[in-house]
Scaffold this active site. Structure first.
Site, PDB file in Angstrom:
ATOM      1  N   ASP A 150      18.600  22.853   3.291  1.00 17.50           N
ATOM      2  CA  ASP A 150      18.360  24.117   3.966  1.00 17.50           C
ATOM      3  C   ASP A 150      19.335  24.202   5.146  1.00 17.50           C
ATOM      4  O   ASP A 150      20.020  23.234   5.487  1.00 17.50           O
ATOM      5  CB  ASP A 150      16.897  24.285   4.390  1.00 17.50           C
ATOM      6  CG  ASP A 150      16.542  25.768   4.555  1.00 17.50           C
ATOM      7  OD1 ASP A 150      17.461  26.609   4.593  1.00 17.50           O
ATOM      8  OD2 ASP A 150      15.350  26.094   4.648  1.00 17.50           O
TER       9      ASP A 150
HETATM   10  C1  BGC Z   1      16.039  29.465   5.173  1.00 18.35           C
HETATM   11  C2  BGC Z   1      16.348  29.500   3.707  1.00 18.35           C
HETATM   12  C3  BGC Z   1      17.535  30.371   3.446  1.00 18.35           C
HETATM   13  C4  BGC Z   1      18.708  29.836   4.262  1.00 18.35           C
HETATM   14  C5  BGC Z   1      19.989  30.606   4.050  1.00 18.35           C
HETATM   15  C6  BGC Z   1      17.250  29.136   6.014  1.00 18.35           C
HETATM   16  O1  BGC Z   1      17.022  29.308   7.356  1.00 18.35           O
HETATM   17  O2  BGC Z   1      14.995  28.534   5.408  1.00 18.35           O
HETATM   18  O3  BGC Z   1      15.228  29.917   2.970  1.00 18.35           O
HETATM   19  O4  BGC Z   1      17.840  30.413   2.094  1.00 18.35           O
HETATM   20  O5  BGC Z   1      18.378  29.894   5.641  1.00 18.35           O
HETATM   21  O6  BGC Z   1      19.931  31.848   4.610  1.00 18.35           O
END
Ligand code: BGC
Length: 767
Positions: free
Chosen positions: A295
């Protein structure tokens, strides 16, 4: 060295030319054996630096969805040219993806195409209901099709890969991200997750309107303690296996191309550094061959967790644990080569990660044509089409849940003399777009006011009054806007005018709830009531006109106890997307008979959270004779509106629950059937739900578990028989033996219209 380089390039050239000449032959391009050969051939050409490059994902700076880095665009461009980046996220539009891809294709040694990812969570530009809302449709066909449309719009704009579906089970209304998932139940979430994967990926990833999906967040993120985002998760192995992992296993089995790990720790181990989760369970246990993206910054965040001493250490832990791609931590690019050279990360693990990434790129057909998603014509003609709007309205109306309808106030007549449309969300064209709105434009939804105007006859007088606002005027609505502590206004000056409008109207439709950015990432709340002065508005209106329909727009279960007790009709309308107002009007005026059912329990108050129907019984369940049983003294133990609940403009009667046998072997099968009659005078759809309880287990089992459902259309006065099969899939759980098994013993089974149904049968599993 130079000679080697030349040779490598020649081999890659031959390889890619070979792929191109096979381009029209799907069987060849997609055959996994061929893909494996190609992956291996590319891998043998790669230097360690190039391998690490494939494991790096950069944000495009165009749309920042996490804490920004301090790497400049110029530095990023240089990295792209040198083959130092395998993927980018948030690069939007054909022009931008083509340009980034060009930098790689024209400058890097091996010309390995980039894969572009983006959060296409509930539509790209045509926005469907937020996932929690769409899940209330319990309609797997439309859920699959909305993902297909999202994929087709996203791919027309150059996107190869969506970070969806989010299949985190969540039972806590305080957690802002509850809006992104399918609620509290593993069975429902599994079915929806699979439908979405199939919708995004289609039959063949190499077709240019399908995109790779991503099952996230692996794992446990929805169990953040106290509903506070990113908080620690403390659950045992059995809860993990029985409640959290099933949707992920289902997605893996459905062939989801990628996974994303999660920010949280489980029992002291951050998921990003968890080898048991990522390698033992997912990659080895489930034999899954896609890649795991971290993530946003989650590798680097292991330092703040107190699990890694610095970025090098974090990179070492993450790579060893099986996180294949580093999203925005800049840890792999800085340290992975050296970690391999020092023997801290084995090269075989790097090879494994790179092969997984290349495999997805081959499956997408990017080696055949790196620009295959870069088609300006498609971008102009295939996004936000009329056809997609029509379908968005269909999905939105099926996602609405009728919570209360005393005296059949709804549906309303289109010939009412006058309607007062009141509330902060009545003429709001932005809130229905919801959070995680991709390219869904600000103020691009059909508002409720517009929807009603489109529906009623010309003789109906419409009086609109906002009454109150939710946000203080000075707070902007932009995507990255961080909700301050007291974001809501206490200005009541608009209430008298709203009351006046309500006084003289035949009917009041009152739109209240939460603005779009009250839910989503980083938007946890301890207060789940109507914020600001909405409650005052509601009570003032109800005082002067009892014919009130509350239209609730929200991203989480809310405490609406007062409304539930007092106002006659309540429609749960979530954040329904581009066609929100039209879809709500379809239901308000009876063009569509509501069929949605809650995917999550609504509490009487926040103190009951986390709240879910599939609880454990405890050693002290309710007792009429003792005081000391497991309950609250100041609130009911059960939900205000339970999981699976939702009314219709007609009524359904269930009877004759019959099992074809009362005893089976662990691998046996029972046919269960029920007779359902539409006892009202309108045609309607009903979600027929099957629940079981395993009475005694090697581990305690929930008091009920959803194990089947079917959405059926039953005409007024019609009777239908609905059949279910009870088998190993239905009865097994992850037992004390750390295996999925059916344990002999007594079971109960219910079929009905929600999780509290009392129509019951019993059976036995014998040895
Ligand atoms: C989120 C994800 C997301 C990623 C990219 C993160 O902060 O937890 O779910 O896909 O950002 O935007």
């Amino acid at each position: 060295m130079q000679k080697n380089n030349l040779l490598s390039i020649l081999v890659l050239f031959i390889l890619l030319t070979f792929s191109c000449s096979d381009k029209n032959n799907k069987i060849l391009t997609n055959s996994s054996a061929k893909i494996e050969q190609k992956v291996d051939s590319v891998l043998t050409l790669m230097t360690l630096k190039e391998k690490v490059g494939q494991m790096v994902q950069y944000n495009g700076s165009w749309d920042v969805t996490g804490p920004p880095s301090n790497v400049s665009d110029e530095e990023k461009f240089e990295k792209l040219k040198n083959g130092g980046v395998g993927s980018m996220l948030n690069v939007l539009s054909v022009k931008a993806t083509r340009e980034a891809q060009r930098l790689v294709m024209e400058n890097s040694r091996l010309k390995i195409p980039l894969i572009f990812g983006y959060d296409v969570i509930h539509g790209y530009k045509t926005i469907f209901p937020i996932p929690l809302g769409e899940s209330a449709s319990w309609d797997l066909e439309i859920i699959k099709k909305s993902a297909t449309i999202a994929a087709s719009e996203a791919s027309a704009a150059g996107v190869h890969w969506t970070f969806s579906p989010m299949i985190d089970i969540s039972r806590d209304a305080r957690w802002g991200r509850i809006m992104e998932g399918s609620g509290e139940d593993p069975y429902l979430t599994s079915k929806i997750g699979v439908a979405k994967v199939q919708g995004y990926q289609g039959e063949d990833l190499s077709i240019n309107n399908t995109i790779a999906a991503c099952a996230k967040h692996f794992a446990g993120y929805g169990f953040a303690e106290a509903g506070r985002d990113y908080n620690a998760v403390n659950i045992g192995e059995y809860e993990l296996q029985n409640t959290i992992l099933p949707p992920f296993k289902a997605a893996a089995e459905a062939g989801v191309a990628t996974f994303m790990n999660s920010f949280n720790e489980i029992d002291g181990i951050p998921a990003t550094g968890d080898k048991i989760l990522q390698r033992n369970i997912l990659k080895e246990g489930w034999n899954w061959d896609g890649f795991m993206v971290s993530d946003w910054g989650s590798i680097g965040e292991m330092i703040a967790h107190g699990y890694a001493k610095d970025k090098a250490h974090a990179a070492e832990i993450a790579a060893n644990a099986g996180s294949d791609m580093d999203m925005e931590s800049y840890a792999y690019e800085a340290h992975l080569e050296q970690l391999v050279e020092e023997g801290k990360v084995d090269i075989s693990l790097i090879n494994d990660a790179v092969k997984r990434i290349l495999r997805v790129k081959f499956k997408l057909g990017l080696f055949d044509d790196p620009y295959k998603y870069c088609n300006e014509e498609r971008e102009k003609t295939e996004i936000f089409t009329e056809e997609n709007q029509t379908f968005a309205r269909e999905v939105a109306k099926k996602s609405i849940v009728l919570l209360k309808n005393k005296g059949n106030l709804l549906p309303l007549s289109k010939d009412l003399k006058s309607i007062a449309i009141i509330g902060p969300l009545a003429d709001d064209k932005d809130t229905p777009i919801g959070n995680w709105r991709a390219k869904g434009g600000t103020n691009s939804a059909v508002s409720l006011l517009e929807g009603i105007k489109n529906s009623v006859s010309s003789s109906t007088k419409i009086a609109y009054q906002k009454g109150v606002s939710i946000l203080k005027e000075e707070y902007p609505k932009g995507r990255g806007f961080l909700m301050p502590l007291n974001f809501n206004t206490d200005d009541k000056s608009g209430i008298p005018a709203a009351v006046n409008a309500a006084k003289t109207a035949e009917m009041v439709v009152l739109a209240i709830g939460e603005v779009a950015l009250q839910t989503g990432e980083g938007r946890s709340q301890t207060n789940i009531k109507l914020v600001g002065v909405q409650q005052e508005l509601l009570e003032a209106i109800y005082k002067v006109n009892k014919n009130v329909v509350v239209v609730l727009m929200n991203g989480r279960p809310m405490d609406i106890s007062w409304a539930a007790e007092n106002v006659p009709s309540i429609l749960e309308c979530w954040h329904l997307g581009s066609q929100s107002g039209n879809a709500i009007a379809d239901v308000l005026f009876g063009d569509y008979n509501p069929s949605g059912k809650l995917p999550v329990s609504f509490p009487h108050n926040v103190g009951q959270e986390p709240l879910y129907y599939n609880q454990k019984n405890t050693g002290r369940p309710f007792s009429p004779t003792h005081v000391t049983f497991s309950a609250y003294r100041d609130a009911p133990k059960t939900a205000l509106y339970p999981f699976g609940y939702g009314l219709s403009y007609t009524t359904f009667e269930y009877k004759n629950l019959i099992l074809d046998k009362n005893e089976i072997l662990p691998n046996g099968e029972i046919k269960a059937s029920v007779v359902i009659t539409n006892t009202g005078n309108r045609d309607g759809e009903e979600v027929v739900q099957l629940y079981i309880r395993d009475l005694v287990g090697s581990l305690t089992r929930p008091i009920r578990e959803l194990k089947g459902f079917e959405k059926v259309m039953v005409k007024a006065g019609e009777t239908k028989t609905v059949n279910f099969t009870v088998n190993v899939e239905t009865l097994q759980f992850y037992t004390i033996n750390k295996k999925w098994e059916v344990e002999p013993g007594d079971f109960e089974l219910w079929i009905g219209g929600d999780s509290t149904t009392s129509l019951k049968a019993s059976f036995k599993v014998i040895e």
